[in-house]
Design an enzyme around this catalytic site. Structure first.
Site, PDB file in Angstrom:
ATOM      1  N   PHE A  34       2.927  34.609  79.633  1.00 22.19           N
ATOM      2  CA  PHE A  34       3.060  35.493  80.785  1.00 22.19           C
ATOM      3  C   PHE A  34       4.400  35.264  81.494  1.00 22.19           C
ATOM      4  CE2 PHE A  34       2.278  36.207  85.414  1.00 22.19           C
ATOM      5  CZ  PHE A  34       2.150  37.600  85.356  1.00 22.19           C
ATOM      6  N   GLN A  35       5.126  36.326  81.687  1.00 17.85           N
ATOM      7  CA  GLN A  35       6.442  36.328  82.348  1.00 17.85           C
ATOM      8  C   GLN A  35       7.465  35.441  81.621  1.00 17.85           C
ATOM      9  OE1 GLN A  35       5.995  35.685  86.652  1.00 17.85           O
ATOM     10  NE2 GLN A  35       5.772  37.891  86.900  1.00 17.85           N
ATOM     11  N   LYS A  53       8.969  25.410  84.034  1.00 17.68           N
ATOM     12  CA  LYS A  53       8.185  24.973  85.189  1.00 17.68           C
ATOM     13  C   LYS A  53       7.804  23.504  85.106  1.00 17.68           C
ATOM     14  CE  LYS A  53       4.264  26.358  88.069  1.00 17.68           C
ATOM     15  NZ  LYS A  53       3.179  27.358  88.276  1.00 17.68           N
ATOM     16  N   MET A 104      31.578  60.851  92.311  1.00 18.48           N
ATOM     17  CA  MET A 104      32.551  60.724  91.233  1.00 18.48           C
ATOM     18  C   MET A 104      32.060  61.412  89.962  1.00 18.48           C
ATOM     19  SD  MET A 104      35.622  59.707  90.792  1.00 18.48           S
ATOM     20  CE  MET A 104      36.111  58.354  91.857  1.00 18.48           C
ATOM     21  N   GLU A 153      15.776  40.878  93.453  1.00 20.29           N
ATOM     22  CA  GLU A 153      16.702  39.903  92.843  1.00 20.29           C
ATOM     23  C   GLU A 153      18.101  40.462  92.685  1.00 20.29           C
ATOM     24  OE1 GLU A 153      12.552  38.721  91.462  1.00 20.29           O
ATOM     25  OE2 GLU A 153      13.682  40.607  91.582  1.00 20.29           O
TER      26      GLU A 153
END
Length: 577
Positions: A124-125, A174, A483, A62
């Site tokens: 869940f999630q 959903k 750096m 993602e």
């Protein structure tokens, strides 16, 4: 009778699922590409995508999706669109949202969410996406009613692309994607609390015109706001009309031609001597579309101490935030510059000032010591510039290679430079190149990355190979977090705590594992040879350049110092010694 007509019109509205509404809205917004990654909470949406005809790029993470969307937005000027699932899918885009927020990029993100019936139950999630992303988005929504979805999507695109651009997130449970409702996308967006000022106040414009006419040492500091407003032509016209020199921020590069006699270079921590001294010595500073970031100003106590400051910015919150401003102009950069040009104000007598600046240019240029037995990273960037005729889109990660690219690749056109400025995100360069290439299919795209940042998102090589995008990936391999190593050398008595990476993978073999040609070079001659090979190949190529490991980026303004206190500056006469 009127009531009857309203009822007839309502009955003609199309009824569809929330998932299909989203697809139809994206088509209405003329979205060309979506970057995303499926998961349980967005399966209804992906099912409707299956035969929608909408082009979707499956990134391998993602974070890759949102950085690709940023690259697309930077080059196209259109909103980048991202889809991620709930929970870890949403939290994996947090870095990219913050990056887009700080760099003012128009992004619209759709995240899946657990069903409304279980929100707040640690399902869940499930993640509190609204709470997590509120500080790092221009605005965010959670859809709780299917009837609100079309309106919310239309508002999101409007907010992301107007005023100061920025990311907008829509969290969709959903069950909302499954539910059916009436799809009405014809309604006008009306947000009473969001009415960006796009045209300048006439009296403030006149104040600036008068200030310019009385100035002896004016300078323009041009930021990314010039690019977002597509105002590069206006900036050039105004600078030439008034004979005012121009310096750029890191993100503003390309907004003014680098080969123009009035251009002084990039300002800030690793800016040119001339640009920084111009900001220090000027008596009038005209900021157009920059936010006075600390990497540009150095110690504010010493920033433009002799100047009257004028600030043109579409975001009123930026004016006076860091630097006291005498002439505030809230406006789109293009509109303000057009008005300034139209005023045809009396130019200042800048002849002595320009003579001084040109002398600084001659006396204190950017420099490095060439070494044919190794590869100097500065020389590598110059070779890329030469072989691409300065026409390539350059994307970078963050660190030394980013600064060398900014210093030594001369951007003469707008929208050729894609980098992470405000957040400084490692792993940005490679996925951003994917979005940039999809935004301009005919452009030569070169992704200059460090060996550290490359390893954060190199899985996106799979996307480059799958789509056969002709991106040339240039790894500036100094076997270190360059750096970080430089700062440890200069400020921590060379205690290189976990910044050296001597055990690197074979990047050429890694490229071959993705069915991408790979080449390695360790000397200047080899570097030129493999670059020519790479640019002759009509497809993706990975190049691993082993550069001089202890090379530092100069000039440099150390933390806490003023722009006039640069180190690593050498007079021209000493460069050959």
């Amino acid at each position: 009778m009127a009531r009857m007509k309203v009822e007839e019109k309502t009955s003609e509205k199309t009824k569809m699922s929330g998932a299909l509404m989203l697809i139809e809205a994206l088509k209405a917004e003329k979205v060309e590409v979506i970057f995303g990654y499926p998961g349980g909470a967005v399966l209804p949406l992906y099912d409707k995508l299956y035969q929608s005809g909408v082009f979707h790029v499956l990134t391998r993470h993602e974070q890759g999706a949102i950085h690709a969307a940023e690259g697309y937005a930077r080059i196209s000027g259109k909103p980048g669109v991202v889809i991620a699932t709930s929970g870890p899918g949403a939290t994996n885009i947090v870095t990219g949202l913050t990056d887009a927020m700080m760099d003012s990029l128009p992004i619209v993100v759709f995240t899946g969410q657990v069903a409304t019936s279980v929100i707040g139950s640690d399902a869940f999630q499930e993640a509190d996406v609204l709470g997590i992303t509120m500080p790092i988005t221009k605005h965010n929504y959670q859809v709780r009613d299917i009837s609100e979805l079309p309106k919310i999507i239309k508002e999101a695109f409007h907010i992301a692309t107007t005023g100061r651009p920025g990311p907008v997130l829509i969290d969709i449970p959903k069950d909302i994607t499954i539910a059916e409702g009436e799809f009405d996308y014809e309604q006008e967006v009306h947000l009473p609390g969001y009415q960006p000022t796009t045209h300048p106040n006439h009296l403030q414009i006149r104040r600036l015109v008068e200030a310019v006419s009385q100035s002896k040492r004016p300078v323009i500091l041009a930021g990314a706001g010039v690019l977002h407003a597509n105002a590069s032509n206006e900036l050039r016209q105004y600078a030439e009309q008034q004979n005012i020199p121009v310096v750029h921020t890191l993100l503003g590069l390309g907004g003014f031609p680098a080969d123009h006699p009035l251009f002084l270079g990039m300002a800030g921590m690793h800016g040119t001597y001339t640009a920084n001294m111009a900001l220090y010595e000027c008596d009038l500073l005209i900021n157009i579309g920059a936010r006075f970031d600390d990497r540009v100003t150095g110690n504010l106590k010493y920033f433009a101490p002799k100047a009257t400051v004028a600030h043109i910015d579409i975001d009123p919150a930026e004016i006076g935030k860091n630097v006291p401003t005498k002439i505030p102009i809230v406006s789109d950069a293009k509109a303000a510059l057009q008005e300034l040009i139209h005023q045809q104000g009396k130019p200042a007598d800048t002849s002595a000032w320009l003579a001084q600046l040109n002398e600084w240019k001659r006396q204190f240029p950017l420099y490095y010591e060439d070494d044919e037995q190794t590869i100097k990273p500065q020389k590598l960037v110059e070779m890329i510039y030469e072989l691409t005729n300065g026409e390539a889109i350059i994307t970078t990660d963050v660190g030394q290679h980013q600064m060398w690219a900014a210093q030594y690749y001369k951007f003469n056109r707008p929208h050729r430079w894609v980098t992470s400025g405000g957040l400084g995100t490692m792993g940005f360069g490679l996925p951003a190149a994917i979005g940039a290439q999809l935004a301009d299919r005919n452009a030569a795209v070169v992704s200059i990355v460090g060996d550290g940042g490359f390893q954060m998102t190199f899985q996106e090589l799979s996307v480059i190979q799958e789509l056969q995008l002709p991106i040339k990936v240039v790894i500036v391999n100094n076997q270190a977090l360059g750096m970080v190593r430089q700062w440890q050398e200069l400020f921590y008595e060379k205690r290189y705590s976990h910044s050296l990476i001597p055990n690197q993978p074979d990047f050429v073999k890694l490229a071959e594992a993705y069915n991408i040609p790979g080449f390695q070079a360790k000397t200047e001659a080899e570097a030129m040879e493999v670059l020519k090979k790479a640019f002759a190949i009509d497809g993706p190529v990975l190049l691993d350049f082993h550069v001089k490991a202890d090379e530092n980026v100069y000039p440099m303004v150390a933390p806490g110092k003023g722009l006039h206190e640069m180190v690593g500056v050498k007079p021209c006469g000493e460069l050959s010694q």
